[in-house]
Design a protein around this motif. Structure first.
Motif, short mmCIF file in Angstrom:
data_model
loop_
_atom_site.label_atom_id
_atom_site.label_comp_id
_atom_site.label_asym_id
_atom_site.label_seq_id
_atom_site.Cartn_x
_atom_site.Cartn_y
_atom_site.Cartn_z
N GLY A 99 21.31 -22.41 2.59
CA GLY A 99 21.71 -22.15 1.21
C GLY A 99 23.06 -21.47 1.09
N ALA A 100 23.61 -21.53 -0.10
CA ALA A 100 24.98 -21.05 -0.37
C ALA A 100 25.16 -19.59 0.01
CB ALA A 100 25.27 -21.23 -1.86
N HIS A 101 26.29 -19.29 0.61
CA HIS A 101 26.73 -17.92 0.89
C HIS A 101 25.82 -17.17 1.84
CE1 HIS A 101 29.75 -18.65 -2.08
NE2 HIS A 101 28.83 -18.91 -3.00
N THR A 102 25.03 -17.89 2.58
CA THR A 102 24.22 -17.24 3.63
C THR A 102 25.10 -17.03 4.86
OG1 THR A 102 22.02 -17.84 2.88
CG2 THR A 102 22.35 -17.80 5.26
N VAL A 103 24.91 -15.88 5.52
CA VAL A 103 25.69 -15.59 6.73
C VAL A 103 24.74 -15.51 7.93
CG1 VAL A 103 27.47 -14.36 5.46
CG2 VAL A 103 25.61 -13.07 6.47
N GLY A 131 25.40 -25.24 3.06
CA GLY A 131 25.82 -25.02 1.68
C GLY A 131 27.16 -24.31 1.55
N PRO A 132 27.68 -24.26 0.32
CA PRO A 132 29.00 -23.69 0.10
C PRO A 132 29.07 -22.22 0.47
CG PRO A 132 27.88 -24.14 -1.99
CD PRO A 132 27.05 -24.76 -0.92
N GLY A 133 30.16 -21.83 1.10
CA GLY A 133 30.39 -20.43 1.40
C GLY A 133 29.57 -19.88 2.55
N VAL A 134 28.81 -20.73 3.22
CA VAL A 134 28.02 -20.26 4.38
C VAL A 134 28.97 -19.85 5.50
CG1 VAL A 134 26.46 -21.04 6.22
CG2 VAL A 134 25.93 -21.55 3.82
N LYS A 135 28.63 -18.77 6.20
CA LYS A 135 29.45 -18.30 7.32
C LYS A 135 28.57 -18.25 8.56
CE LYS A 135 32.60 -17.18 4.15
NZ LYS A 135 33.68 -18.10 3.82
N VAL A 176 17.04 -13.08 1.66
CA VAL A 176 16.31 -12.48 2.79
C VAL A 176 17.31 -11.95 3.81
CG1 VAL A 176 14.85 -13.02 4.78
CG2 VAL A 176 14.20 -13.79 2.49
N ILE A 177 17.03 -10.76 4.32
CA ILE A 177 17.82 -10.19 5.42
C ILE A 177 16.91 -10.15 6.65
CG2 ILE A 177 18.95 -8.10 6.26
CD1 ILE A 177 19.65 -7.48 3.31
N ILE A 178 17.38 -10.70 7.75
CA ILE A 178 16.60 -10.70 8.99
C ILE A 178 17.40 -9.93 10.04
CG2 ILE A 178 15.51 -12.13 10.77
CD1 ILE A 178 15.39 -14.40 8.69
N THR A 179 16.80 -8.88 10.61
CA THR A 179 17.56 -8.05 11.55
C THR A 179 17.71 -8.77 12.89
OG1 THR A 179 15.64 -6.87 12.42
CG2 THR A 179 16.65 -5.97 10.42
N ALA A 180 18.67 -8.29 13.67
CA ALA A 180 19.07 -8.97 14.90
C ALA A 180 17.90 -9.22 15.84
CB ALA A 180 20.11 -8.11 15.63
N ALA A 181 17.91 -10.36 16.48
CA ALA A 181 16.97 -10.72 17.53
C ALA A 181 15.54 -10.83 17.05
CB ALA A 181 17.06 -9.74 18.71
N SER A 182 15.34 -10.90 15.74
CA SER A 182 13.98 -11.09 15.23
C SER A 182 13.55 -12.55 15.40
CB SER A 182 13.92 -10.72 13.73
OG SER A 182 14.16 -9.34 13.58
N GLY A 236 17.33 -20.01 2.39
CA GLY A 236 17.79 -19.79 1.03
C GLY A 236 19.25 -19.38 0.95
N ALA A 237 19.68 -19.13 -0.27
CA ALA A 237 21.04 -18.68 -0.54
C ALA A 237 21.13 -17.17 -0.36
CB ALA A 237 21.43 -19.07 -1.96
N HIS A 238 22.33 -16.69 -0.09
CA HIS A 238 22.60 -15.25 -0.02
C HIS A 238 21.69 -14.54 0.96
CE1 HIS A 238 25.50 -15.43 -3.25
NE2 HIS A 238 24.65 -16.15 -3.95
N CYS A 239 21.31 -15.22 2.04
CA CYS A 239 20.57 -14.55 3.12
C CYS A 239 21.56 -13.95 4.11
CB CYS A 239 19.67 -15.54 3.85
SG CYS A 239 18.29 -16.14 2.83
N MET A 240 21.10 -12.96 4.87
CA MET A 240 21.89 -12.39 5.96
C MET A 240 21.01 -12.40 7.21
SD MET A 240 23.64 -9.19 3.94
CE MET A 240 24.65 -8.74 5.35
#
Lengths: 350, 350, 350
Positions: free
Chosen positions: B249-253, B231-235, B288-294, B267-271
């Motif tokens: 989703g959009a703008h998820t990193v 999606g748009p703005g995904v990094k 949703v935010i998922i911490t490293a190595a989860s 989803g959108a705006h996830c990290m």
């Protein structure tokens, strides 16, 4: 969106070519690609294999569906009946795959002296074929890929773009290697010299047997002394790493981002999930299934399913449990005290 | 070391272009690049955003600092005031980025018949543009990169060296793809044929929307039937893997080394942190935010922070706790016995 | 299979060149490559370093074995005695490594204006050397690799196929970079702009010191402001990721598939296992060993061995233990109740 392939065929032709029973439908109906059951689309071929798909089947807009005899009565469109619809679909869908590029060497490719490229092979733009390499009929070398000196590549093997195949690597027939894979890098062998690390020369090769698939960005290192061997029918997903001197047994599948360290022997017909780590010199017997992200530092000596997959939970809850995990020795000691009240345990935390 | 970019500007020009208040300093002061607050350097532009940086700010050798109004009084050098210094710095620093290569097709590049390359696009040395591909104005294709047949690439999208873009892949505007990424490899779809595995043809595509970033060595597979969609703005950071048929989703990193298996909907705006593994067919909702190595083998159905991140400890302690973890069933049974003394539990170890 | 290298030497020449004591055997005996102790092969050189290899040594078919004085009496073939057989073997085996390609620029390579390529360097087919790059004597740039503008590469550094070296990257002497590595990609720096993410320009560089090895598919990002630095003698395996602004200390080794996030400082003489994840801004002191697949979200401030490595077990057993782990708070509360019968705890599950 589902895709028109540009190739057209008919229902009857598919039924005949793949030995499917045309239970319902006009043999002359046109098919030009695949689609999902829902929404489906005109001229699209779908499949259904389980009772759970009955509603989707009833609503399909596909032109034809490959399905089981049990599902056929509920198919509102043309039905192609067989026992294993997913397998039949995989095979039938192959007619819609893009044709491989035409045979011949692109004018921008470099074929070094001594290389033998079969006239039926296709060497893409900017590709390099090293000295004394041997490429059989039907081989496709993608754009900007590099085939090392003395490498040998079997019939109908297809290599995509920007792939690196090292010197002397031997690849069988009908192998597929996706973009940016690197086969035949130096293995990671080091010996400490007192101040730092000396590399151990990696003088073995890589042998990839027939019908193997290698995913995009996957790396397979050459052996130190003997070869790294990928057995027949092995399927490796993207960004898999196979260390030097590994031997991977026939028809084993490895999902993405899994790393197998050096000198492992993995059995045949194993299924290894994504993100798995297997330590060096580990042996895994035939028929082992390892769930995603599991860690395997020790041998697995019996067939079966193995796991150390964690499961994310809300972070606050996780932190609390992790803190308790870090105190497990204390918890066990507290338990011992209530089991044997009055006894002196004398333990210290460690 | 911090770097001189070769481009020079003035404090006043930066203030005007990025709407910053020049609270202190000579508008004609020369700036030629960025630097850290400490040590800083002459002609360097730095930023400060928090009270914690007050000491570093007081000691800075930068020529100018972008900072908040609250920090401005403690700035010993030229001060550019704004509400969000990090964002303003990111934008101002872009003036020092190297200019993109000049438009035109390098003589060593191959552009296949039917491709439409806008005169304002730049095709680097040894690059390949496939038949019927369409490249808009401002597109940069880096050296030795391969653009597949019928691919479409939007305005001002920049592709670095040795990137592989597969046939028919569709990429939006202002996308950046770093070196050695591979977009459009075949997805990892297999069906067992009784003896081994047949590949399921992967006839879908990949669609990458506007303003996406794709890191070095990242792989994005094409869909089996429908498209894989970014999606748009995904990094996406380096060495990320996106399996076939995923929809991001959009703008998820997504940070480095994370693998997202096939058919996930994120989803959108996830990290999503680095080294995370998400199982196939998993759905993750927005925010949703998922911490490293989860590890995420199951759906996440509510926004929030999720974790299964472990934390290394001294190995002896870890081994002891891991051994206790492996006996957790026995520990729980012992606890049951002391809770209900005299009761018969009858459990066996398993 | 073990490999004949095409290069031939004699036992006596090896003994003299590497200062080994020829305890037994004909100095004129021919050697043409390396082999494992068993089965070994004619003209093959092997090594033995421990008592555990005594049986294999007794059965060896190698022509000569490098070994300790203690093992020498049990050697049935020519014996080359030294104190550290593995190190001596690593060095002796290097005579059988394939010779580097001949110096010169392949006619299909592109060398951009202003680049200075030493006449003793070798630029392979389809390679690209950017404007104003400087390549010293003995540098090898492999087929289809790209060296960025203004990059500097030191003496005898060897770069394999399809490698990307970004603009301005500085690489020392005797470095080896395996296929499809990407050095100098933009770091993953983002700042939220209210709607989505703005990239932070990555204006730093990458500096790789002498005697470093970089594995296939490994990615090393450029710094945001300062440089990413890989210290002398560092060895990175395949598919390692080094984030922007990391500093990796001298002689540290990092095994495959490990990810080190941005702005980490890793000490000298560390050993980091495969599949490890190190969080951003983490500092690890000198002399730390981290076992495979461990997660390091926090600083490590003392030398030693650290671990959070799990171990797969049969999946049913694992699921049971994981379920208990997820109830650890409840288990601890039950324990508290039996420790203090009658007390009111009042906890709720969370």
């Amino acid at each position: 969106m589902s895709h028109h392939s540009g190739y057209e065929t008919t229902l009857g032709a598919i039924a005949e070519q793949f030995d499917l029973e045309l239970a319902l439908g006009d043999p002359g109906a046109r098919l030009d690609g695949v689609c999902a059951l829902t929404p489906g689309r005109d001229a699209g071929l779908a499949f259904a294999e389980s009772e759970a798909q009955a509603d989707a089947l009833a609503a399909t807009g596909a032109t034809a569906v490959i399905l089981t005899a049990a599902l056929a009565p509920r198919c509102p469109v043309a039905a192609l009946v067989c026992e294993r619809p997913r397998l039949a679909f995989a095979r039938a869908a192959s007619v819609f795959e893009p044709a491989p590029p035409a045979a011949g060497v692109h004018p921008s490719a470099v074929v070094e002296p001594g290389a033998r490229v079969d006239p039926g092979a296709s060497i893409g733009p900017q590709a390099v074929v090293g000295a004394d390499a041997v490429l059989e009929a039907g081989v496709v070398v993608g754009p900007s890929s590099v085939i090392g000196a003395r490498a040998r590549i079997g019939t109908d093997t297809r290599i995509e773009a920007n792939v690196s195949v090292g010197d002397g690597v031997v690849i069988g027939a009908r192998v597929r290697i996706e973009a940016n894979a690197a086969i035949g890098g130096r293995g990671f062998g080091l010996v400490h010299n007192g101040q730092g690390w000396d590399p151990i020369p990696q003088l073995g090769g890589v042998r990839i047997d027939d019908d193997v698939e290698v995913g995009a960005g996957t790396t397979i290192d050459r052996g130190a002394i003997d070869d790294t061997v990928i057995g027949p029918g092995v399927k490796l997903d993207d960004q898999v790493h196979i260390g030097h001197n590994c031997v991977i047994g026939a028809h084993t599948v490895v999902a993405g981002c899994t790393g197998i360290a050096g000198s492992c022997t993995i059995g045949a017909h194993c299924m290894i999930g994504g993100g798995v780590g297997i330590g060096d010199h580990v042996t895994v017997v035939d028929g082992v299934i390892i769930t995603a992200a599991s860690q395997v530092p020790k041998d697995i000596t019996a067939a079966g399913v193995y796991s150390s997959t964690l499961r994310a939970m809300p972070a606050g809850k996780w932190r609390k449990r992790l803190a308790l995990f870090r105190q497990l020795d204390r918890i066990e000691r507290r338990l011992r005290r209530v089991e044997r009240p009055g006894a002196f345990t004398g333990d210290k935390d460690e």
